[in-house]
Design an enzyme around this catalytic site. Structure first.
Site, PDB file in Angstrom:
ATOM      1  N   SER A   1       0.985  -1.150   0.121  1.00  0.00           N
ATOM      2  CA  SER A   1      -0.027  -0.114   0.035  1.00  0.00           C
ATOM      3  C   SER A   1       0.761   1.230  -0.073  1.00  0.00           C
ATOM      4  CB  SER A   1      -0.888   0.046   1.374  1.00  0.00           C
ATOM      5  OG  SER A   1      -1.821  -0.916   1.307  1.00  0.00           O
TER       6      SER A   1
ATOM      7  N   HIS B   1      -2.996   1.102  -4.377  1.00  0.00           N
ATOM      8  CA  HIS B   1      -2.432   0.159  -4.959  1.00  0.00           C
ATOM      9  C   HIS B   1      -3.099   0.202  -6.890  1.00  0.00           C
ATOM     10  CE1 HIS B   1      -1.104  -2.876  -2.319  1.00  0.00           C
ATOM     11  NE2 HIS B   1      -1.999  -2.241  -1.375  1.00  0.00           N
TER      12      HIS B   1
ATOM     13  N   HIS C   1      -4.723  -9.183  -2.812  1.00  0.00           N
ATOM     14  CA  HIS C   1      -5.019  -9.863  -1.405  1.00  0.00           C
ATOM     15  C   HIS C   1      -6.237 -10.602  -1.607  1.00  0.00           C
ATOM     16  CE1 HIS C   1      -3.510  -5.787  -1.131  1.00  0.00           C
ATOM     17  NE2 HIS C   1      -2.824  -6.135  -0.227  1.00  0.00           N
TER      18      HIS C   1
ATOM     19  N   TYR D   1      -8.340 -10.978   0.488  1.00  0.00           N
ATOM     20  CA  TYR D   1      -9.799 -10.334   1.258  1.00  0.00           C
ATOM     21  C   TYR D   1     -10.500  -9.640   0.073  1.00  0.00           C
ATOM     22  CZ  TYR D   1      -7.123  -5.882   1.518  1.00  0.00           C
ATOM     23  OH  TYR D   1      -6.235  -5.079   1.206  1.00  0.00           O
ATOM     24  N   GLU D   2      -9.607  -9.372  -1.113  1.00  0.00           N
ATOM     25  CA  GLU D   2     -10.500  -8.667  -2.207  1.00  0.00           C
ATOM     26  C   GLU D   2     -11.339  -9.723  -2.999  1.00  0.00           C
ATOM     27  OE1 GLU D   2      -7.710  -6.068  -4.591  1.00  0.00           O
ATOM     28  OE2 GLU D   2      -6.287  -7.064  -3.453  1.00  0.00           O
TER      29      GLU D   2
ATOM     30  N   ALA E   1       2.794  -2.499   4.021  1.00  0.00           N
ATOM     31  CA  ALA E   1       2.449  -1.524   5.296  1.00  0.00           C
ATOM     32  C   ALA E   1       1.868  -2.630   6.427  1.00  0.00           C
ATOM     33  CB  ALA E   1       1.377  -0.920   5.126  1.00  0.00           C
TER      34      ALA E   1
ATOM     35  N   MET F   1      -1.625  -7.984   6.059  1.00  0.00           N
ATOM     36  CA  MET F   1      -2.503  -9.019   5.286  1.00  0.00           C
ATOM     37  C   MET F   1      -1.845  -9.267   4.052  1.00  0.00           C
ATOM     38  SD  MET F   1      -5.755  -6.416   5.770  1.00  0.00           S
ATOM     39  CE  MET F   1      -5.933  -5.531   7.227  1.00  0.00           C
ATOM     40  N   SER F   2      -0.538  -9.624   3.706  1.00  0.00           N
ATOM     41  CA  SER F   2      -0.156  -9.881   2.593  1.00  0.00           C
ATOM     42  C   SER F   2       1.211 -10.387   2.719  1.00  0.00           C
ATOM     43  CB  SER F   2       0.196  -8.532   1.773  1.00  0.00           C
ATOM     44  OG  SER F   2       1.338  -7.755   2.110  1.00  0.00           O
TER      45      SER F   2
ATOM     46  N   ASN G   1       1.150   2.057  11.604  1.00  0.00           N
ATOM     47  CA  ASN G   1       0.380   2.135  12.941  1.00  0.00           C
ATOM     48  C   ASN G   1       1.032   1.263  13.727  1.00  0.00           C
ATOM     49  OD1 ASN G   1      -1.601  -0.436  12.731  1.00  0.00           O
ATOM     50  ND2 ASN G   1      -1.135   0.441  10.765  1.00  0.00           N
TER      51      ASN G   1
ATOM     52  N   HIS H   1      -7.211   2.925   7.184  1.00  0.00           N
ATOM     53  CA  HIS H   1      -6.243   3.139   5.767  1.00  0.00           C
ATOM     54  C   HIS H   1      -5.476   4.405   5.619  1.00  0.00           C
ATOM     55  CE1 HIS H   1      -4.948   1.074   2.298  1.00  0.00           C
ATOM     56  NE2 HIS H   1      -5.821   1.801   1.388  1.00  0.00           N
TER      57      HIS H   1
HETATM   58  N1  ADE Z   1      -1.551  -2.945   7.367  1.00  0.00           N
HETATM   59  C1  ADE Z   1      -1.265  -1.829   7.991  1.00  0.00           C
HETATM   60  N2  ADE Z   1      -1.446  -2.013   9.112  1.00  0.00           N
HETATM   61  C2  ADE Z   1      -1.850  -3.103   9.384  1.00  0.00           C
HETATM   62  C3  ADE Z   1      -2.400  -3.591  10.493  1.00  0.00           C
HETATM   63  N3  ADE Z   1      -2.304  -3.136  11.867  1.00  0.00           N
HETATM   64  N4  ADE Z   1      -2.909  -4.888  10.437  1.00  0.00           N
HETATM   65  C4  ADE Z   1      -2.872  -5.404   9.210  1.00  0.00           C
HETATM   66  N5  ADE Z   1      -2.571  -5.147   8.175  1.00  0.00           N
HETATM   67  C5  ADE Z   1      -1.924  -3.756   8.144  1.00  0.00           C
END
Ligand code: ADE
Length: 284
Positions: free
Chosen positions: A35, A66, A88, A90-91, A118, A221-222, A245, A259
């Site tokens: 991302s 993306h 991903h 989840y898409e 990310a 998630m990737s 984060n 996001h």
């Molecule tokens: N991508 C960016 N931050 C994330 C998080 N906290 N959990 C999962 N995927 C993320």
């Protein structure tokens, strides 16, 4: 277990033939942009671009941040292909479709794959903006038969059963660490374990506490599915998480992942990653 489409040699070869007819560059290094990381391609020389939507049999990007391009060009003195935008589960893709771009890279001649993502920072020493060089992963989808390699195995790409104890190449990590030290980024670069979750929701505080307890440092998630496909096909792998984060461990906290926050944090660090990768690639 549903079989889904078989991403076999024949299927991938049609995509590779399409690309070869349009692109003269033969890449040996691939980069997958997480991302907001698409900008990594901005310093490539003699870039040639193909949109995912123009490539037959290629999936489409659906996530903001993306863009959906394959960019071919020279970077760090090597011929490189950059995936601006990844896929991903989840898409809504069949899990096998995640394999397509990596297998395309393999048949194009890619030997080394650099991935970015990310991620949430679980380890309490991590701050937003830190880079974590991934040394291992825990993949929840991978361990629960949502594995990208599950289904019919095409021996043309790799063996049915593969070891992944050395998935994150130690030589590539050493080169990266050397570059980091020389370019004075040591205070923002760490090494750690990546937890791969299915998403698309960010983790609950209880899930974050569990992930921390089982030894994960960052969560996202990737990446893990692409790493499995690359290792299955014998491609060497390096992967880097950007902490966008800090994971919330306490349900009373007012902090919330979003996001927008992820894209903002990436924007602030993407130029540094681009410089580090350029120098790293020049040493491969
Ligand atoms: N991508 C960016 N931050 C994330 C998080 N906290 N959990 C999962 N995927 C993320």
């Amino acid at each position: 277990i549903k079989n889904g489409p078989c991403i076999n040699r024949k299927y991938v070869q049609t995509i590779v033939d399409f690309i070869r007819e349009r692109i003269s560059i033969l890449p040996t290094v691939g980069i997958v942009c997480g991302s907001g990381f698409g900008k990594i391609a901005s310093r490539m020389k003699n870039a040639q671009v193909l949109k995912y939507e123009d490539i037959p049999n290629f999936p489409r990007s659906t996530v903001v941040g993306h863009p959906g391009n394959l960019v071919f060009g020279e970077f760090g003195g090597k011929m490189v292909v950059v995936m601006q935008g990844r896929f991903h589960m989840y898409e809504g893709y069949e899990r096998q479709q995640i394999a397509i771009p990596i297998r395309v890279m393999k048949l194009l001649g890619v030997e080394i794959l650099l991935l970015t993502n990310a991620a949430g920072g679980l380890n309490r020493s991590l701050k937003v903006g830190d880079l974590v060089c991934i040394k291992d992963h825990i993949s929840f989808p991978g361990m629960s038969l949502n594995n990208v390699l599950a289904g019919p195995n095409d021996e043309d790409f790799g063996e049915r059963f593969i070891a992944i104890s050395d998935a994150y190449d130690s030589t590539l990590r050493s080169i990266f660490k050397k570059v980091v030290a020389e370019m004075n980024f040591s205070d923002v670069v760490k090494e750690g374990v990546y937890a791969h979750v299915g998403g698309p929701n960010y983790e609950s505080p209880a899930e974050c506490r569990m992930l921390l307890m089982i030894g994960a440092d960052v969560v996202g998630m990737s990446t893990a599915p692409e790493v499995l496909v690359a290792r299955h096909a014998g491609i060497r792998v390096f992967a880097l998480s950007l902490v966008t984060n800090v994971s919330v461990l306490d349900q009373e906290s007012k902090e919330k992942a979003s996001h927008e926050e992820v894209l903002r944090a990436t924007e602030a660090r993407v130029d540094d990653v681009e410089k580090l990768f350029e120098e790293m690639i020049s040493r491969l």
